[in-house]
Write a protein that holds these residues in place. Structure first.
Motif, PDB file in Angstrom:
ATOM      1  N   LYS C  41       0.832  -1.209   0.000  1.00 30.41           N
ATOM      2  CA  LYS C  41       0.000   0.000   0.000  1.00 30.41           C
ATOM      3  C   LYS C  41       0.857   1.246   0.000  1.00 30.41           C
ATOM      4  O   LYS C  41       0.540   2.237  -0.657  1.00 30.41           O
ATOM      5  CB  LYS C  41      -0.918  -0.006   1.221  1.00 30.41           C
ATOM      6  CG  LYS C  41      -2.090  -0.920   1.029  1.00 30.41           C
ATOM      7  CD  LYS C  41      -3.190  -0.612   2.011  1.00 30.41           C
ATOM      8  CE  LYS C  41      -4.452  -1.331   1.589  1.00 30.41           C
ATOM      9  NZ  LYS C  41      -5.419  -1.473   2.636  1.00 30.41           N
ATOM     10  N   THR C  44       2.193   1.932  -3.488  1.00 32.88           N
ATOM     11  CA  THR C  44       1.187   2.513  -4.374  1.00 32.88           C
ATOM     12  C   THR C  44       1.005   4.000  -4.067  1.00 32.88           C
ATOM     13  O   THR C  44       1.019   4.833  -4.970  1.00 32.88           O
ATOM     14  CB  THR C  44      -0.156   1.789  -4.175  1.00 32.88           C
ATOM     15  OG1 THR C  44       0.103   0.396  -4.129  1.00 32.88           O
ATOM     16  CG2 THR C  44      -1.095   2.089  -5.289  1.00 32.88           C
ATOM     17  N   ILE C  47       3.981   5.960  -5.293  1.00 29.49           N
ATOM     18  CA  ILE C  47       4.024   6.178  -6.744  1.00 29.49           C
ATOM     19  C   ILE C  47       3.038   7.274  -7.136  1.00 29.49           C
ATOM     20  O   ILE C  47       3.357   8.139  -7.956  1.00 29.49           O
ATOM     21  CB  ILE C  47       3.742   4.859  -7.483  1.00 29.49           C
ATOM     22  CG1 ILE C  47       4.962   3.955  -7.381  1.00 29.49           C
ATOM     23  CG2 ILE C  47       3.418   5.120  -8.948  1.00 29.49           C
ATOM     24  CD1 ILE C  47       4.754   2.574  -7.900  1.00 29.49           C
ATOM     25  N   ILE C  48       1.866   7.244  -6.521  1.00 30.89           N
ATOM     26  CA  ILE C  48       0.878   8.277  -6.856  1.00 30.89           C
ATOM     27  C   ILE C  48       1.410   9.658  -6.480  1.00 30.89           C
ATOM     28  O   ILE C  48       1.376  10.596  -7.278  1.00 30.89           O
ATOM     29  CB  ILE C  48      -0.456   7.992  -6.145  1.00 30.89           C
ATOM     30  CG1 ILE C  48      -1.102   6.751  -6.754  1.00 30.89           C
ATOM     31  CG2 ILE C  48      -1.403   9.177  -6.265  1.00 30.89           C
ATOM     32  CD1 ILE C  48      -2.288   6.247  -5.996  1.00 30.89           C
ATOM     33  N   ALA C  51       4.103  10.686  -8.759  1.00 27.85           N
ATOM     34  CA  ALA C  51       3.584  11.050 -10.078  1.00 27.85           C
ATOM     35  C   ALA C  51       3.007  12.460 -10.057  1.00 27.85           C
ATOM     36  O   ALA C  51       3.159  13.208 -11.021  1.00 27.85           O
ATOM     37  CB  ALA C  51       2.519  10.043 -10.501  1.00 27.85           C
ATOM     38  N   LEU C  52       2.377  12.810  -8.936  1.00 28.61           N
ATOM     39  CA  LEU C  52       1.791  14.151  -8.852  1.00 28.61           C
ATOM     40  C   LEU C  52       2.886  15.223  -8.833  1.00 28.61           C
ATOM     41  O   LEU C  52       2.789  16.239  -9.516  1.00 28.61           O
ATOM     42  CB  LEU C  52       0.900  14.267  -7.623  1.00 28.61           C
ATOM     43  CG  LEU C  52      -0.366  13.418  -7.686  1.00 28.61           C
ATOM     44  CD1 LEU C  52      -1.143  13.502  -6.389  1.00 28.61           C
ATOM     45  CD2 LEU C  52      -1.251  13.857  -8.841  1.00 28.61           C
ATOM     46  N   GLU C  54       5.902  14.850  -9.995  1.00 28.20           N
ATOM     47  CA  GLU C  54       6.553  14.794 -11.283  1.00 28.20           C
ATOM     48  C   GLU C  54       5.732  15.542 -12.326  1.00 28.20           C
ATOM     49  O   GLU C  54       6.278  16.187 -13.212  1.00 28.20           O
ATOM     50  CB  GLU C  54       6.706  13.329 -11.669  1.00 28.20           C
ATOM     51  CG  GLU C  54       7.538  13.096 -12.866  1.00 28.20           C
ATOM     52  CD  GLU C  54       7.222  11.753 -13.455  1.00 28.20           C
ATOM     53  OE1 GLU C  54       8.142  11.013 -13.721  1.00 28.20           O
ATOM     54  OE2 GLU C  54       6.025  11.443 -13.631  1.00 28.20           O
ATOM     55  N   GLY C  55       4.407  15.458 -12.196  1.00 31.02           N
ATOM     56  CA  GLY C  55       3.526  16.159 -13.124  1.00 31.02           C
ATOM     57  C   GLY C  55       3.825  17.641 -13.147  1.00 31.02           C
ATOM     58  O   GLY C  55       3.936  18.253 -14.210  1.00 31.02           O
ATOM     59  N   LEU C  58       6.977  18.287 -14.903  1.00 33.61           N
ATOM     60  CA  LEU C  58       6.855  18.122 -16.350  1.00 33.61           C
ATOM     61  C   LEU C  58       6.263  19.360 -17.004  1.00 33.61           C
ATOM     62  O   LEU C  58       6.581  19.665 -18.146  1.00 33.61           O
ATOM     63  CB  LEU C  58       6.007  16.887 -16.655  1.00 33.61           C
ATOM     64  CG  LEU C  58       6.734  15.573 -16.347  1.00 33.61           C
ATOM     65  CD1 LEU C  58       5.806  14.415 -16.537  1.00 33.61           C
ATOM     66  CD2 LEU C  58       7.953  15.422 -17.222  1.00 33.61           C
ATOM     67  N   PHE C  59       5.429  20.074 -16.258  1.00 25.08           N
ATOM     68  CA  PHE C  59       4.948  21.341 -16.801  1.00 25.08           C
ATOM     69  C   PHE C  59       6.134  22.254 -17.070  1.00 25.08           C
ATOM     70  O   PHE C  59       6.207  22.919 -18.101  1.00 25.08           O
ATOM     71  CB  PHE C  59       3.974  22.023 -15.830  1.00 25.08           C
ATOM     72  CG  PHE C  59       2.638  21.338 -15.786  1.00 25.08           C
ATOM     73  CD1 PHE C  59       1.930  21.113 -16.956  1.00 25.08           C
ATOM     74  CD2 PHE C  59       2.081  20.929 -14.594  1.00 25.08           C
ATOM     75  CE1 PHE C  59       0.708  20.491 -16.928  1.00 25.08           C
ATOM     76  CE2 PHE C  59       0.859  20.298 -14.561  1.00 25.08           C
ATOM     77  CZ  PHE C  59       0.169  20.073 -15.727  1.00 25.08           C
ATOM     78  N   VAL C  61       9.162  21.283 -17.737  1.00 25.63           N
ATOM     79  CA  VAL C  61       9.886  20.752 -18.898  1.00 25.63           C
ATOM     80  C   VAL C  61       9.192  21.184 -20.189  1.00 25.63           C
ATOM     81  O   VAL C  61       9.838  21.590 -21.162  1.00 25.63           O
ATOM     82  CB  VAL C  61       9.974  19.213 -18.799  1.00 25.63           C
ATOM     83  CG1 VAL C  61      10.512  18.637 -20.097  1.00 25.63           C
ATOM     84  CG2 VAL C  61      10.854  18.815 -17.636  1.00 25.63           C
ATOM     85  N   VAL C  62       7.851  21.124 -20.175  1.00 24.60           N
ATOM     86  CA  VAL C  62       7.109  21.485 -21.381  1.00 24.60           C
ATOM     87  C   VAL C  62       7.301  22.965 -21.704  1.00 24.60           C
ATOM     88  O   VAL C  62       7.521  23.328 -22.857  1.00 24.60           O
ATOM     89  CB  VAL C  62       5.611  21.145 -21.203  1.00 24.60           C
ATOM     90  CG1 VAL C  62       4.804  21.741 -22.342  1.00 24.60           C
ATOM     91  CG2 VAL C  62       5.420  19.647 -21.154  1.00 24.60           C
ATOM     92  N   LEU C  65      10.571  23.255 -23.251  1.00 23.58           N
ATOM     93  CA  LEU C  65      10.538  22.842 -24.656  1.00 23.58           C
ATOM     94  C   LEU C  65       9.930  23.935 -25.529  1.00 23.58           C
ATOM     95  O   LEU C  65      10.409  24.211 -26.626  1.00 23.58           O
ATOM     96  CB  LEU C  65       9.714  21.563 -24.791  1.00 23.58           C
ATOM     97  CG  LEU C  65      10.421  20.240 -24.460  1.00 23.58           C
ATOM     98  CD1 LEU C  65       9.431  19.100 -24.491  1.00 23.58           C
ATOM     99  CD2 LEU C  65      11.543  19.984 -25.432  1.00 23.58           C
TER     100      LEU C  65
END
Lengths: 367, 164, 70
Positions: C41, C44, C47-48, C51-52, C54-55, C58-59, C61-62, C65
């Motif tokens: 648990k 999991t 990771i969630i 991921a949040l 990292e999201g 990533l903005f 990074v975008v 770019l």
């Protein structure tokens, strides 16, 4: 473990220091634009480029698979992309003063610049303004590299899964055999640890087809993208259009299946004072869209970044014009490639997991 | 900028292919696969439940058997005890009976011996009395055969009396 | 010039995300060490959360770019 890592680190340092020494042996040659190569790979294309050979006469010969172009421009127009690629090369000077070229087929009336199709003007040329063509663009529904990869991966996935399912006896009593032995744990994992865990025992069944399809489709495309030669190597999951569609489906599922608890939470947050409720509503409403948006960007950026890193590492050899750099760049590219195998699975998993989480939030009964 | 601009063609094809794929996979893959997996899980669960049930039943049966055995053992012991008691009783009885019988026989024997003895003694007494009378007769006859003798005797008797 | 500024921005985004994911991973390991039976648990959830974070990175990074492509 630590020892191996340390050794690998020291060796890469040694190679890093030693490589310029070897590089002095390199002959003078034409510099390859690595940046353009990378961008060309990462973006979509109307043909599937396999390799370029430099002939004896100094002319470059491209070996590629032509793909059909489908345009809606006052009717359906279908032709092979080779008609454009083998068309006339028109050179021009861009705003930075560099020489560039675009492709023109005057019989068809279309030109190709940076993989975008434009209608030609009266003179049979493109008109540029601030470095961008101002010509009209027809609606492009071509079977591009990515569309081809899309269809190919869908068929591949179906064939593989069908082969797995065929090993089951009618009653399914025997333990899984062959390919099913590999597929089944993932299916069971998605059911038990993703769907049941996040959506709940009562309602998970409706969303299983979507979650399973999304997981396997993303995974298989991530893996195919890591294969460098045809029919792999298309950067499909690293394309914003592809991730946009998948994230859009997740958003639609969330919105459609949202119950009154969910919408109540968004528009009239319980347990906070009224001014706060008014303040929270737009933020929560925005959250409905930003969550799938993050989903879209995450997959796109992760996969594109992976492709760019691998290509940049390989590109080191060409930027420095020396094969000796290969001693550094190849092991590092290999390392990243193996890492990308993990990322391929992880991103498929995270996309599925977060989709299930969002759907689960929309259908949950208690708070 | 190109990199993050969605392309209408690819969006169309992705949507189409994905939806088609989802329907095809649902029909031909996920349904049979999930069906098989669920079926197997149910069967395994059923078999496990059955095994548990059977085990419980076996346990019960065993307990029952044991109880039965215990009861039988108790009963047997009881029976043996009773039999022993009966036999003891019988032996006791027989012993008592035989003793009485023997006593009776002995008593009888003793009685008959006594009576025989008495008879013998009586006869002997009679015999002795007869013999004594005969002797006395003979003696008296001898003694009294002459006057002298008669006189002597008479005096002797008279002496005896005086002595007394 | 745009490219270099974008690269600095991407670097800053990576810095934040690195700190965030590092903290998440560290805390998750602490939690697993404390309760090894709940590791599934925790993983999991980790990771969630990762991921949040990292999201958000990533903005960055975008945007990087976007700046680079100009």
């Amino acid at each position: 473990m630590l020892n191996t890592t340390l050794k690998a680190f020291i060796w890469s340092l040694v190679l890093l220091v030693a490589a310029p020494v070897f590089s002095s042996e390199s002959e003078d040659g034409e510099t390859t634009d690595v940046n353009e190569m990378i961008m060309h790979h990462v973006k979509d294309a109307h043909e599937w480029h396999i390799l370029t050979i430099e002939g004896d006469d100094g002319h470059e010969k491209h070996i590629s698979v032509p793909l059909p172009i489908i345009l809606i421009d006052g009717g359906l127009k279908v032709f092979l992309s080779s008609e454009l690629y083998h068309g006339e090369h028109v050179e021009f000077t861009n705003t930075k003063g560099e020489k560039e070229h675009y492709l023109v087929n005057e019989d068809l009336g279309y030109g190709l610049y940076h993989e975008k199709i434009y209608k030609l003007n009266q003179a049979g040329r493109l008109t540029f303004e601030h470095g961008h063509p101002t010509n009209a663009k027809p609606l492009d529904f071509s079977i591009t590299k990515n569309v081809f990869a899309l269809i190919f991966s869908a068929i591949l996935l179906f064939v593989l899964l069908k082969a797995a399912v065929n090993t089951y006896k009618k009653d399914g009593m025997a333990p899984p055999k062959g390919l099913a032995k590999f597929i089944e744990p993932f299916v069971v994992y998605i059911r038990d640890d993703i769907a049941k865990e996040n959506i709940g025992e009562a309602k998970y069944k409706r969303f299983m087809p979507f979650l399973l399809t999304v997981f396997f489709f993303i995974w298989v495309n991530n893996l195919l993208g890591l294969i460098p030669v045809f029919p792999g190597g298309a950067n499909l999951t690293g394309n914003i259009s592809f991730t946009l569609v998948l994230a859009f489906f997740t958003m639609i599922l969330t919105i459609v299946s949202g119950n009154k608890h969910y919408w109540g939470h968004i528009f009239w947050m319980p347990g906070v004072p009224v001014p706060m409720k008014i303040f929270m509503a737009p933020i929560e409403l925005l959250g409905v869209f930003t969550k799938p948006f993050a989903l879209m960007v995450r997959l796109f950026a992760n996969i594109t970044a992976g492709h760019i890193i691998i290509l940049s590492l390989v590109g080191i050899i060409f930027t420095f014009q020396s094969a000796a750099w290969g001693f550094l760049s190849v092991p590092m590219a290999l390392f990243i490639n193996v890492l990308e195998l993990l990322v391929a699975f992880l991103q498929a998993f995270i996309f599925t997991m977060l989709s299930a989480l969002f759907i689960g939030a929309a259908v949950s009964e208690h708070h | 900028m190109d990199l993050v601009t969605p392309d209408i063609g690819l969006i169309f094809w992705t949507g189409l292919v994905f939806l088609l794929l989802m329907f095809v996979l649902t029909k031909f893959i996920w349904k049979p696969l999930m069906g098989a997996v669920n079926n197997r899980e149910e069967n395994i669960q059923e078999a496990l439940d059955m095994a548990k049930k059977t085990k419980a039943e076996m346990q019960e049966l065993q307990t029952k058997n044991e109880n039965l055995l215990k009861e039988a053992r108790v009963e047997r012991d009881q029976m043996i005890k009773e039999a022993k008691e009966t036999s003891n009783q019988m032996i006791e009885d027989a012993k008592g009976k035989s003793k009485t019988e023997a006593d009776k026989i002995i008593e009888n024997a003793r009685a008959s011996i006594e009576s025989e003895k008495n008879a013998a003694i009586t006869e002997l007494k009679t015999q002795v009395a007869t013999v004594a009378l005969e002797i006395a007769e003979k003696v008296i006859r001898e003694e009294l055969s002459s006057d002298e003798n008669q006189k002597q005797l008479a005096s002797k008797l008279a002496d005896d009396i005086s002595l007394n | 010039m745009y490219g270099s500024i974008a690269a600095i921005g991407a670097g800053l985004a990576v810095l934040g995300a690195g700190l965030g994911i590092g903290r998440i991973g560290g805390s998750a390991m602490d939690a697993i060490a404390r309760q090894p039976e709940a590791s599934g648990k925790i993983q999991t959830a980790m990771i969630i959360a990762a991921a949040l974070v990292e999201g958000v990175a990533l903005f960055g990074v975008v945007v990087g770019l976007l700046g680079n492509a100009k």
